[in-house]
Design a protein around this motif. Structure first.
Motif, PDB file in Angstrom:
ATOM      1  N   LEU A 195       0.843  -1.199   0.000  1.00  0.00           N
ATOM      2  CA  LEU A 195       0.000   0.000   0.000  1.00  0.00           C
ATOM      3  C   LEU A 195       0.877   1.248   0.000  1.00  0.00           C
ATOM      4  CD1 LEU A 195      -2.624  -1.020   2.689  1.00  0.00           C
ATOM      5  CD2 LEU A 195      -3.039  -0.718   0.246  1.00  0.00           C
ATOM      6  N   LEU A 196       0.395   2.312  -0.664  1.00  0.00           N
ATOM      7  CA  LEU A 196       1.116   3.581  -0.672  1.00  0.00           C
ATOM      8  C   LEU A 196       0.464   4.488   0.365  1.00  0.00           C
ATOM      9  CD1 LEU A 196       1.285   4.111  -4.531  1.00  0.00           C
ATOM     10  CD2 LEU A 196       2.789   2.767  -3.092  1.00  0.00           C
ATOM     11  N   ALA A 197       1.264   5.056   1.223  1.00  0.00           N
ATOM     12  CA  ALA A 197       0.688   5.893   2.291  1.00  0.00           C
ATOM     13  C   ALA A 197       1.610   7.069   2.549  1.00  0.00           C
ATOM     14  CB  ALA A 197       0.530   5.061   3.560  1.00  0.00           C
ATOM     15  N   GLN A 220       4.834   5.773   7.119  1.00  0.00           N
ATOM     16  CA  GLN A 220       5.119   4.346   7.161  1.00  0.00           C
ATOM     17  C   GLN A 220       5.165   3.868   8.611  1.00  0.00           C
ATOM     18  OE1 GLN A 220       9.137   2.811   6.273  1.00  0.00           O
ATOM     19  NE2 GLN A 220       8.143   1.546   4.730  1.00  0.00           N
ATOM     20  N   THR A 273       3.650  -0.557   4.401  1.00  0.00           N
ATOM     21  CA  THR A 273       3.409   0.525   3.424  1.00  0.00           C
ATOM     22  C   THR A 273       4.746   1.103   2.980  1.00  0.00           C
ATOM     23  OG1 THR A 273       3.244   2.078   5.256  1.00  0.00           O
ATOM     24  CG2 THR A 273       1.175   1.244   4.371  1.00  0.00           C
ATOM     25  N   PRO A 277      -0.716   8.573  -1.900  1.00  0.00           N
ATOM     26  CA  PRO A 277      -1.616   7.421  -1.860  1.00  0.00           C
ATOM     27  C   PRO A 277      -2.315   7.221  -3.199  1.00  0.00           C
ATOM     28  CG  PRO A 277      -1.955   8.822   0.026  1.00  0.00           C
ATOM     29  CD  PRO A 277      -1.034   9.549  -0.876  1.00  0.00           C
ATOM     30  N   GLN A 296      -3.959  -5.210  -4.781  1.00  0.00           N
ATOM     31  CA  GLN A 296      -2.968  -5.829  -3.906  1.00  0.00           C
ATOM     32  C   GLN A 296      -2.741  -7.293  -4.306  1.00  0.00           C
ATOM     33  OE1 GLN A 296      -1.057  -4.276  -1.380  1.00  0.00           O
ATOM     34  NE2 GLN A 296      -1.820  -2.672  -2.724  1.00  0.00           N
TER      35      GLN A 296
END
Lengths: 365, 182
Positions: free
Chosen positions: A183-185, A188, A208, A213, A218
């Motif tokens: 996941l991109l956040a 982290q 992440t 985002p 996934q």
């Protein structure tokens, strides 16, 4: 040591060359002579300030020419165009219109004008509706949008500039294995990992990486999307957790919790974005795309959004469809944009490649 | 050959763009500055004079870009034609002031860009491609004729380090010239 003495010797000779440009500068050392030859040519190197100043002067002159040009054209038109003459009646052609030769009963002009207007309105209506039915005129326009849209992380652009990034690994002997991004956040909590060392953590948090985002599918196998091999599973030869050859909890060869080369999070390995000292490229040749036959027949309208890299040479590269329209309009838009030319984006006075979104509007009127 | 054709087709596009919108002329200026300057500096031998003439060439070219007709020749040929005319005028004026007869002999040389001009233009272009610190040293040392000490102070490095940068820059240029010839 010998390199330093050579540098000293070269500098001394350059000093003499600058002081006495017309003196003979023969030298026993062939290598030194060759470098001095280049130095002699460089004595007359143009001053960068001059080059910039002349460019600014030319631009000013060009703008004056551009402003003056339309006025000149208008003036000429006014001088040459003859004054429109009032329409003279032609009694021989339409004598009834003017009542000539009809002495026995007078013609009522008001009736005639009303009739003429009614006929003209009917004809105009018929012509207009038939044009509307047979086909609407296509109109194509475009505009540039400087906001970034990255169409795919799995095939990053080829132009390498550092803009954030990250990397990691756990000092594995094998290179990182291929896999999908986590996941991109914006923050982290847990770095990504291919081989899970602690299968029973006290508090399980999804791994992440730090990047803007974006909703992404996934996949079960996490890894470096750009890795050459799919297996065996490995976190890579980097350090400080994460995946890859870099360091710092991200994925790839950079530093930090982002993705790819570069440091401090975000995507690495991309091209410059407009803003923050990077000027926007300016289109100097941008003919509009053609309408495709299928779309015209289907009376199909809409906007194609293209993503492109405008190289330091002003040519569009890596053109991709960011928002498709179909019916051949995407291809038409790409074909046209491929031939466009730009004044490249500038950073610190030098041309650089930048990414640009281009909206191409296809409309039927 | 293909690259040359592309270059010429690009140039044609740029010329047409400049004829429609003179502001686009700056792109043609960037592409041709080095060759025009190199052509002139070889003939006048002075930076100041070459800069004056270069400015005059580009101002005249911009004023006349609307009249330019594409005949398949590179744009620089037209620019060098303007430069040649300016040189002739200048030398004729100088001859009237009884400077020297050699001017006539040199005027014959003006016909076009020679290998020496191309070499020099290439060298000037290669300087732009040097790493930032090396490029800065070359500009300060040669274009601005600063001393090594002044450059060292500006860069906040030792004179020895600047000497090394100067050496590396010249070696770099030599290698790039060689690889261009291969």
């Amino acid at each position: 040591m010998s390199s330093l003495s050579f540098a000293d010797q070269l500098d001394q000779s350059i000093g003499i060359l600058m002081a006495q440009p017309n003196a003979a500068h023969g030298h026993a050392d062939a290598g030194l002579s060759e470098l001095l030859g280049i130095a002699a040519e460089l004595r007359l190197f143009p001053r960068p300030q001059f080059k910039q100043r002349l460019k600014a002067d030319l631009l000013r002159q060009a703008l004056l020419v551009s402003e003056a040009a339309p006025a000149r054209v208008n003036t000429r038109v006014l001088e040459v165009a003859p004054r429109p003459k009032p329409a003279q009646p032609q009694p021989d052609i339409l004598p009834t219109l003017f009542g000539v030769g009809y002495g026995s009963y007078p013609v009522r002009r008001s009736n005639f004008v009303t009739s003429l207007a009614a006929h003209a309105a009917v004809i105009a209506l018929m012509l207009g509706s038939s044009l509307w039915l047979t086909g609407r005129h296509p109109k194509v326009g475009h505009q540039f949008v400087t906001e970034l849209t990255i169409p795919s992380l799995y095939s990053p652009p080829a132009y390498q500039q550092n803009h954030g990034g990250g990397g990691g690994g756990d000092r594995d002997k094998l290179s990182a294995s291929k896999g999908e991004l986590p996941l991109l956040a914006r923050e982290q909590m847990t770095p990504p990992t291919v081989i899970v060392r602690d299968s029973k953590p006290e508090l399980a948090i999804a791994p992440t990486v730090v990047a803007p985002p974006m909703t992404m599918p996934q996949a079960p196998q996490m890894g470096d999307p750009l890795a050459a091999i799919s297996g065996p599973p490995s976190n890579g030869a980097g350090s400080a957790s994460g995946i890859g050859d870099g360091t710092g909890g991200g994925i790839g060869s950079g530093e930090g919790a982002g993705i790819g080369p570069g440091s401090s999070g975000g995507y690495g390995g991309g091209v410059y974005r407009i803003g923050g000292g990077v000027t926007a490229p300016r289109a100097i040749y941008d003919p509009d795309p053609e309408y495709s036959d299928e779309a015209r027949k289907a009376k199909y309208e809409g906007t194609v959004v293209l993503w492109a890299v405008i190289g330091a040479d002003g040519r569009p590269k890596d053109i991709r469809v960011s928002r498709a329209l179909g019916l051949g309009l995407d291809q038409k838009a790409m074909e046209a944009v491929r031939n466009w030319r730009f004044q490249p984006a500038m950073k610190d006075g030098r041309p650089v490649a930048v990414q640009l979104n281009i909206e191409v509007n296809f409309r039927l009127y | 050959m293909k690259a040359l054709e592309n270059e010429i087709s690009d140039e044609r596009i740029l010329i047409e763009a400049a004829q429609r919108d003179p502001a686009c002329f700056t792109e043609l200026y960037e592409n041709n500055f080095d060759r025009v300057y190199a052509f002139l500096v070889r003939r006048v031998g002075s930076r100041d004079e070459a800069e004056d003439l270069t400015a005059e060439v580009f101002h005249q070219a911009l004023a006349g870009i609307g009249r330019f007709q594409w005949r398949g020749l590179p744009f620089v040929a037209w620019l060098l034609g303007i430069a040649g005319n300016l040189l002739r005028d200048r030398w004729q004026r100088a001859a009237k002031q009884e400077v020297q007869i050699e001017a006539d002999a040199e005027a014959d040389e003006i016909a076009g860009a020679d290998d020496n001009t191309e070499q020099r233009a290439l060298l000037f272009q290669l300087v732009d491609g040097l790493p930032q610190d090396q490029r800065l040293v070359i500009i300060r040392r040669f274009a601005e004729q600063r001393s090594l000490r002044e450059i060292a102070q500006e860069l906040q490095r030792s004179e020895g380090a600047v000497k090394q940068l100067q050496l590396r820059a010249l070696e770099n240029l030599r290698n790039r010239i060689r690889s261009n010839h291969e």
